[in-house]
Design an enzyme around this catalytic site. Structure first.
Site, PDB file in Angstrom:
ATOM      1  N   GLY A  56       0.814  -1.213   0.000  1.00  0.00           N
ATOM      2  CA  GLY A  56       0.000   0.000   0.000  1.00  0.00           C
ATOM      3  C   GLY A  56       0.848   1.262   0.000  1.00  0.00           C
ATOM      4  CG  ASN A  57       0.681   3.101  -2.633  1.00  0.00           C
ATOM      5  OD1 ASN A  57      -0.434   3.445  -2.990  1.00  0.00           O
ATOM      6  ND2 ASN A  57       1.274   1.989  -3.075  1.00  0.00           N
ATOM      7  CB  SER A  73       8.946   2.468  -4.549  1.00  0.00           C
ATOM      8  OG  SER A  73       8.733   1.174  -5.056  1.00  0.00           O
ATOM      9  CB  SER A 103       5.210   1.265  -8.261  1.00  0.00           C
ATOM     10  OG  SER A 103       4.432   0.487  -7.376  1.00  0.00           O
ATOM     11  CD  GLU A 104      -0.197   0.870  -7.838  1.00  0.00           C
ATOM     12  OE1 GLU A 104      -0.531   1.606  -8.782  1.00  0.00           O
ATOM     13  OE2 GLU A 104      -0.222  -0.374  -7.894  1.00  0.00           O
ATOM     14  CG  HIS A 123      -3.351   1.183  -2.682  1.00  0.00           C
ATOM     15  ND1 HIS A 123      -4.364   0.259  -2.822  1.00  0.00           N
ATOM     16  CD2 HIS A 123      -2.215   0.573  -3.125  1.00  0.00           C
ATOM     17  CE1 HIS A 123      -3.860  -0.850  -3.315  1.00  0.00           C
ATOM     18  NE2 HIS A 123      -2.565  -0.696  -3.511  1.00  0.00           N
ATOM     19  CG  HIS A 125      -2.218  -4.631  -0.715  1.00  0.00           C
ATOM     20  ND1 HIS A 125      -0.994  -5.112  -1.110  1.00  0.00           N
ATOM     21  CD2 HIS A 125      -2.516  -3.625  -1.571  1.00  0.00           C
ATOM     22  CE1 HIS A 125      -0.563  -4.415  -2.161  1.00  0.00           C
ATOM     23  NE2 HIS A 125      -1.469  -3.505  -2.459  1.00  0.00           N
TER      24      HIS A 125
END
Ligand SMILES: [Zn+2]
Length: 244
Positions: A56-57, A73, A103-104, A123, A125
Site C-alpha cells: 500500500g501507499n 516505493s 509505483s502507484e 491505498h 491491501h
C-alpha cells in the site's frame, strides 16, 4: 529626483523579496507539517493491521500547488520518516526526495486531478477488501455507516496492472464521487479531505468488507431501503467536505 525614484524602487523591491521569503517559509512549514502527518498515517495503517509494512501507499495533496507528498516505493510503513517522503509534481516528475516514489503514484495523481475535493489518498491491501477484490465483487449499500461516510456502494474497479495508467483510470472511474473503491485482484483505495479522514475511510471500508463477507457466509445480506440511501447520501456530501 532620479536618486529618490531609485530609492523608492529599491525599497519596494526589498519588501517584495521579504514577502517572497516569508511566503516560502510559510509554504515550507506547511509541507513539513503534512510530511509529519503522512508518517503518523504510515504508522497507523501498519499498527492497525490494515496493510503489511511494505504494502500500500499514502499521499496527501499540497494545498495551492500542483504537487503531492507520497510514500516511497516498497519501504516499510513502520520505519518511514519525513526524510524518506517524496514530493511529486502533477505532471509526474519528481520535485524532491531521494528514494523512488511509490509505483502507484499515477493512481494517486489521477485521483487528485479528477477530484478537487480530495486532499489525501490511502491505498491498502486490507484483508477483507482483498477477499472481495479477488472475487471482483462490489459491496452494495447494506449497512448504515457506508453511505454517509463512504458515499454508498463500494464499487469494484476493472483490473489494471499495478502501477499502470490503466489501473489509475479504472480506479478513478470506480471511485466516482465516493470515498472508497475496490481494485480488482489487488486491494482498496480510499480518499478523504485530509489524511485523518482518508484513514477513517480506510478503516470503515475494511470494517464494511469484513461484515459483508461474514454476512454472506450465513445468509444473504438485506440491502438498505432506497429512501434511507437517498437520505444518507445527502449527509455524505456534508461529511466529505468538512475538515473533521
Ligand atoms: Zn497495492
Amino acid at each position: 529626483m532620479v536618486r529618490r525614484s531609485s530609492l523608492v524602487v529599491t525599497k519596494a523591491g526589498n519588501v517584495g523579496v521579504e514577502r517572497n521569503i516569508m511566503s516560502k517559509k510559510k509554504a515550507d512549514a506547511i509541507v513539513t507539517e503534512l510530511k509529519k502527518k503522512v508518517v503518523e498515517t504510515c504508522r497507523a495503517v501498519y499498527t492497525s493491521g490494515l496493510t503489511g509494512k511494505r504494502a500500500g501507499n499514502i499521499s496527501t495533496r499540497i494545498p495551492n500547488r500542483d504537487q503531492m507528498i507520497i510514500t516511497p516505493s516498497h519501504y516499510g510503513h513502520n520505519k518511514t520518516e519525513v526524510g524518506d517522503l517524496l514530493v511529486v509534481n502533477f505532471d509526474g516528475s519528481l520535485a524532491s526526495g531521494t528514494r523512488p516514489p511509490s509505483s502507484e503514484n499515477r493512481m494517486h495523481l489521477a485521483v487528485y486531478k479528477a477530484r478537487p475535493d480530495v486532499g489525501a489518498v490511502i491505498h491498502t491491501h486490507s484483508a477483507y477488501a482483498c477477499v472481495l477484490a479477488v472475487n471482483r465483487m462490489s459491496i452494495p449499500p447494506f449497512i448504515d455507516e457506508m453511505v454517509p461516510f463512504l458515499g454508498g456502494e463500494i464499487a469494484i474497479a476493472d483490473y489494471g496492472m499495478p502501477g499502470s495508467d490503466e489501473l489509475a483510470a479504472n480506479a478513478v472511474k470506480g471511485l466516482g464521487d465516493r470515498s472508497a473503491v475496490l481494485l480488482a485482484n489487488h486491494g482498496v483505495l480510499c480518499t478523504g479531505k485530509n489524511l485523518e479522514k482518508a484513514l477513517e475511510a480506510a478503516e470503515i471500508a475494511e470494517h464494511t468488507a469484513k461484515v459483508y463477507v461474514t454476512a454472506l457466509t450465513i445468509g444473504k445480506p438485506i440491502l438498505l431501503p432506497d429512501d434511507a440511501v437517498d437520505l444518507q447520501k445527502s449527509a455524505y456530501g456534508f461529511l466529505r467536505d468538512s475538515a473533521d
